[in-house]
Motif scaffolding. Structure first.
Motif, PDB file in Angstrom:
ATOM      1  N   TYR A  12      76.924  23.430  30.679  1.00 14.09           N
ATOM      2  CA  TYR A  12      78.100  22.664  31.265  1.00 14.09           C
ATOM      3  C   TYR A  12      77.826  21.327  31.428  1.00 14.09           C
ATOM      4  N   THR A  13      77.513  20.207  31.294  1.00 22.36           N
ATOM      5  CA  THR A  13      77.243  18.731  31.558  1.00 22.36           C
ATOM      6  C   THR A  13      78.536  18.605  30.465  1.00 22.36           C
ATOM      7  N   LEU A  14      78.327  19.395  28.854  1.00 23.65           N
ATOM      8  CA  LEU A  14      79.456  18.527  27.720  1.00 23.65           C
ATOM      9  C   LEU A  14      80.820  19.119  28.309  1.00 23.65           C
ATOM     10  N   GLY A  15      81.131  20.511  29.240  1.00 24.15           N
ATOM     11  CA  GLY A  15      82.709  20.856  29.899  1.00 24.15           C
ATOM     12  C   GLY A  15      82.728  20.863  30.735  1.00 24.15           C
ATOM     13  N   MET A  16      82.269  20.304  31.547  1.00 24.55           N
ATOM     14  CA  MET A  16      82.450  19.447  32.680  1.00 24.55           C
ATOM     15  C   MET A  16      82.768  17.627  32.442  1.00 24.55           C
ATOM     16  N   ARG A 140      59.017  21.528  29.210  1.00 28.12           N
ATOM     17  CA  ARG A 140      59.801  21.780  29.060  1.00 28.12           C
ATOM     18  C   ARG A 140      60.555  20.508  29.962  1.00 28.12           C
ATOM     19  N   TRP A 141      60.121  19.927  29.859  1.00 28.13           N
ATOM     20  CA  TRP A 141      60.834  18.370  29.447  1.00 28.13           C
ATOM     21  C   TRP A 141      62.620  18.704  29.741  1.00 28.13           C
ATOM     22  N   PRO A 142      63.221  19.115  28.501  1.00 29.52           N
ATOM     23  CA  PRO A 142      64.521  19.144  27.954  1.00 29.52           C
ATOM     24  C   PRO A 142      64.833  20.062  28.986  1.00 29.52           C
ATOM     25  N   ALA A 146      68.041  18.225  31.790  1.00 26.10           N
ATOM     26  CA  ALA A 146      69.604  18.929  30.974  1.00 26.10           C
ATOM     27  C   ALA A 146      69.281  19.490  32.337  1.00 26.10           C
ATOM     28  N   GLY A 147      68.929  19.635  33.164  1.00 32.89           N
ATOM     29  CA  GLY A 147      69.461  20.108  34.547  1.00 32.89           C
ATOM     30  C   GLY A 147      70.093  18.893  35.853  1.00 32.89           C
ATOM     31  N   SER A 149      71.089  15.512  34.247  1.00 28.89           N
ATOM     32  CA  SER A 149      73.018  16.133  33.821  1.00 28.89           C
ATOM     33  C   SER A 149      73.485  16.284  34.515  1.00 28.89           C
ATOM     34  N   ALA A 150      72.963  17.699  34.226  1.00 29.89           N
ATOM     35  CA  ALA A 150      74.247  18.804  34.573  1.00 29.89           C
ATOM     36  C   ALA A 150      74.134  18.338  36.114  1.00 29.89           C
ATOM     37  N   LEU A 151      73.228  18.289  37.320  1.00 32.50           N
ATOM     38  CA  LEU A 151      73.470  17.879  38.863  1.00 32.50           C
ATOM     39  C   LEU A 151      74.448  16.709  39.009  1.00 32.50           C
ATOM     40  N   CYS A 152      73.700  15.251  38.021  1.00 30.63           N
ATOM     41  CA  CYS A 152      74.724  14.110  38.278  1.00 30.63           C
ATOM     42  C   CYS A 152      76.148  14.059  37.472  1.00 30.63           C
ATOM     43  N   VAL A 153      76.348  15.104  36.216  1.00 32.89           N
ATOM     44  CA  VAL A 153      77.752  16.534  36.335  1.00 32.89           C
ATOM     45  C   VAL A 153      78.703  16.373  37.629  1.00 32.89           C
ATOM     46  N   TRP A 154      78.065  17.475  38.319  1.00 30.20           N
ATOM     47  CA  TRP A 154      78.394  18.037  39.184  1.00 30.20           C
ATOM     48  C   TRP A 154      79.069  17.350  40.111  1.00 30.20           C
ATOM     49  N   LEU A 155      78.123  16.306  40.871  1.00 32.87           N
ATOM     50  CA  LEU A 155      78.297  15.137  41.920  1.00 32.87           C
ATOM     51  C   LEU A 155      79.217  14.467  41.610  1.00 32.87           C
ATOM     52  N   VAL A 156      79.685  13.975  40.181  1.00 32.38           N
ATOM     53  CA  VAL A 156      80.002  13.037  40.169  1.00 32.38           C
ATOM     54  C   VAL A 156      81.730  13.631  40.253  1.00 32.38           C
TER      55      VAL A 156
END
Length: 167
Positions: A12-16, A140-142, A146-147, A149-156
């Motif tokens: 998702y992060t890559l796609g965004m 669990r840290w990956p 990833a979560g 990162s995805a949240l930051c990209v979504w917010l931006v």
């Protein structure tokens, strides 16, 4: 292997991030990247249809494991490309490949007991590249990274879309 959630969040992060670069890349296209990240794990169909059962039905040795290689992923992606209109096939295949590539890249970073990753290039090569030794499959840290990162990209992206709407 990182869990499915991690694969989906990274893709998702890559796609965004790609959608920022390429104006034609819309949310539906980001979904294709996320679906591509699940392609190598289609080998888990063996949990429902075991290798032994398929071998018994076909009468020849059989395993689902080759799906979790670059060649196996390419075959599945090629088949997936047949489900869209011919004009959309190149983009669809490319976006599915980005997702599958991110999946394989994450899997190559795992710590393994042998110090070697899986034979990602099989059946072309039986070479097993060195494992990345970055994290254990039980970590669990990956997923947390990833979560976030995805949240930051979504917010931006959300902020960018609202700014474009106000112009």
């Amino acid at each position: 292997m990182p869990d499915v959630l991690t694969h989906v969040l990274v893709s998702y992060t890559l796609g965004m991030l790609l959608s920022v670069r390429y104006a034609w890349l819309r949310p539906a296209h980001v979904t294709l990247v996320m679906a591509g990240a699940l392609v190598p794990d289609l080998m888990k169909i063996q949990l429902l249809v075991p290798d032994e059962f398929v071998a018994w039905v076909l009468g020849v040795p059989f395993t689902w494991s080759p799906i979790h290689t670059l060649v196996g992923s390419a075959l599945i992606i090629g088949l997936g490309g047949l489900f869209v209109a011919p004009a959309q096939r190149p983009r669809t295949v490319a976006l599915l490949a980005v997702g599958a590539g991110s999946h394989h890249a994450l899997d190559l970073l795992l710590v393994t007991a042998s110090g070697e990753a899986y034979a990602i290039f099989w059946p072309l090569l039986d070479y097993r590249p060195p494992a990345g030794d970055l994290y254990l499959s039980s970590d669990r840290w990956p997923a947390v990274v990833a979560g976030v990162s995805a949240l930051c990209v979504w917010l931006v992206a959300r902020r960018r879309d609202s700014d474009l709407a106000h112009e």
